[in-house]
Write an enzyme that holds these catalytic residues in place. Sequence first.
Site, PDB file in Angstrom:
ATOM      1  N   GLU A  31       0.882  -1.155   0.000  1.00  0.00           N
ATOM      2  CA  GLU A  31       0.000   0.000   0.000  1.00  0.00           C
ATOM      3  C   GLU A  31       0.924   1.210   0.000  1.00  0.00           C
ATOM      4  O   GLU A  31       1.857   1.278   0.812  1.00  0.00           O
ATOM      5  CB  GLU A  31      -0.865  -0.004   1.266  1.00  0.00           C
ATOM      6  CG  GLU A  31      -1.914   1.098   1.247  1.00  0.00           C
ATOM      7  CD  GLU A  31      -2.760   1.153   2.513  1.00  0.00           C
ATOM      8  OE1 GLU A  31      -2.364   0.553   3.527  1.00  0.00           O
ATOM      9  OE2 GLU A  31      -3.812   1.811   2.466  1.00  0.00           O
ATOM     10  N   ARG A 256       5.391 -13.323   9.560  1.00  0.00           N
ATOM     11  CA  ARG A 256       6.190 -12.116   9.425  1.00  0.00           C
ATOM     12  C   ARG A 256       7.560 -12.330  10.058  1.00  0.00           C
ATOM     13  O   ARG A 256       7.736 -13.179  10.930  1.00  0.00           O
ATOM     14  CB  ARG A 256       5.526 -10.946  10.152  1.00  0.00           C
ATOM     15  CG  ARG A 256       4.291 -10.400   9.464  1.00  0.00           C
ATOM     16  CD  ARG A 256       3.704  -9.275  10.325  1.00  0.00           C
ATOM     17  NE  ARG A 256       2.425  -8.818   9.828  1.00  0.00           N
ATOM     18  CZ  ARG A 256       2.290  -7.808   8.957  1.00  0.00           C
ATOM     19  NH1 ARG A 256       3.351  -7.158   8.527  1.00  0.00           N
ATOM     20  NH2 ARG A 256       1.096  -7.434   8.558  1.00  0.00           N
ATOM     21  N   LYS A 266       4.460   1.074  11.207  1.00  0.00           N
ATOM     22  CA  LYS A 266       4.448   2.388  10.577  1.00  0.00           C
ATOM     23  C   LYS A 266       4.279   3.495  11.615  1.00  0.00           C
ATOM     24  O   LYS A 266       4.905   4.540  11.539  1.00  0.00           O
ATOM     25  CB  LYS A 266       3.267   2.469   9.594  1.00  0.00           C
ATOM     26  CG  LYS A 266       3.447   1.614   8.362  1.00  0.00           C
ATOM     27  CD  LYS A 266       2.139   1.527   7.579  1.00  0.00           C
ATOM     28  CE  LYS A 266       2.258   0.474   6.483  1.00  0.00           C
ATOM     29  NZ  LYS A 266       0.949   0.108   5.918  1.00  0.00           N
TER      30      LYS A 266
END
Length: 544
Positions: A31, A256, A266
Amino acid sequence: MEMQSNFIKTIMEEDLASGKVSSIMTRFPPEPNAYLHIGHARAIITNFELAKMFGGSTNLRFDDTNPVKEDAMFVDAIIEDIRWLGYEPKQILFGSDYFEESYERALLLIRKGLAFVCDLSAQEMSNYRGTLNTPGKESPNRNRTIDENLTLFKAMRNGVYKDGEKTLRAKIDMSSPNINMRDPVIYRIIHINHHNTGNKWCIYPMYDFAHPLQDSIEGITHSLCSLEYDDHRVLYDWFVEKCEMPHIPHQYEFGRLNIANTIMSKRYLKQLVESKLVKGYDDPRMPTLVGLRRRGYTPNSIRNFILSTGLSRINSTVSNEMLETSLREDLKLQLRRVNAVLKPLKVIILNYPEGIIEELELPNNNENEALGMRKILFGKEVYIDRDDFYDGVPEKGWKRLAMGLEVRLMHAYFVRCVDVVRNTDGTISELHCTYDPETRSGSGFTGRKPNGNIHFVEASSAIPATFNLFEPLLVDSDGDRPLEERLNLNSWTTIKGFVESSLKDTVSEDKYQFVRMGYFSADYDSKKGNLIFNRTVELKSSYK
RNA sequence: UGGGCUAUGGCCAAGUGGUUAAGGCAUCGGACUUUGACUCCGAGAUCGGUAGUUCAAAUCUACCUAGCCCAGCCA
């Protein structure tokens, strides 16, 4: 380094062998709302390497279905990062490229009685959804006629309604134990400028609806994502089937990758930047790809690091040492091994003739002859590192200099410390040594062993340089403590010293092994006359 | 008594019923060394637990335990 065996590779091999697929097509779907970090590197490298391994290819697809969170500025940054890592996408695409087709497929769903326009507000919808333990309730609008739904949905597209006023929902099962199946929203209304499509659309598809369609349109065979999408896979398959997509992609989830003491969210990275705790997203302490690059990490070291961690259905946390080891291994044979004194201590060699500077020849890398030879200078005054002199009586086992001890200045001569000159406050101002001309390197002298080998830089030709030394941004791995308390206040140290004269033409991003000191990379701000080096990693050391 | 996922040495991770359970990182010994580096030797797990199936199980079954994810008109 080869990718080791893992479950996805096995699935691909089986799919190819069984004829389920004829080639491998993957995609990396970021994204565009943040800088890429080392965690993304796992997804990038996995997707590209897996496809490459089987002769397939990989698309880069920006998942830009939510214009309120996305920004075009990240698009170029992400492309640059991926190229820096050494990968070339087969195509660079945008989720927004498929808005028209997504819309058509939504219409199809409505016509099949599998989607409806819902008037519930966000809060109401939440109430109707039920909880983890209790089933949800059906929307009062669930049984609108197909014609009414068609009319309403078209009106949504035409901007008749305000944000949040209506949604298009899939009609699945409000009592499903999988909450994703409780009539999920597939289109919402957002009146905002989109970085690609401008004001053409005011309805945007949700990830769960858009993603499988995108994968199908692009011919993706193996759609890799992280573990938390496991619960979404059944929905993914539902959309592919109900939307009658001709190509059927399949989703596979893997864990992950985290690095100990490193936070990659983020929110956190943004907080560090905005609060000025770091100097930007490319601060050398940041786990972003731009940060790692500035620090001196190479694409190959990152790739090998990722491959060495393997791949599984576990969210894993590996130690930073694995990354550091990859960097050392990558650079070990590639770089010149040169002299730099980070904490200078001047040494005067009493019995060395005044005004004489001699040249000494040595290999640039004693493990790689191909790097050739170079000359360094030696004279009456040299700098050694303060840490290489012990002020006092050292413990036995000390392999450097101390009063009365003799060490070899590497590739030059043995020197013995005969005097310590002090400032009025007792600190050392310089050392007086004597040298033994017979011990010249290359002379074949074997008369005695020095008490160690240390490096040096000849004083008159030494080039002043700045060194940035880094430590982890966080001091511990206790995720329960507030961030402020975990910050390492000594994560960045700047010191000034010297490098040997052969480094005078160093340009930004040039890398060296500074003998005994570690791997360093010239910072972006470094320039001739003002050399600045970032210490990427130290050399390993068994010295405690 | 919601659903899903996971569990192999300190950290990753191969292994998919059959010799002494790969490998990497870390650690600890030792050799070598003009980088206390590199390199080279050597050391360590019976596979979350229990009970089964089997001539044989980390690999199959059952139960248990622990951890992670899910109730955005985020992705």
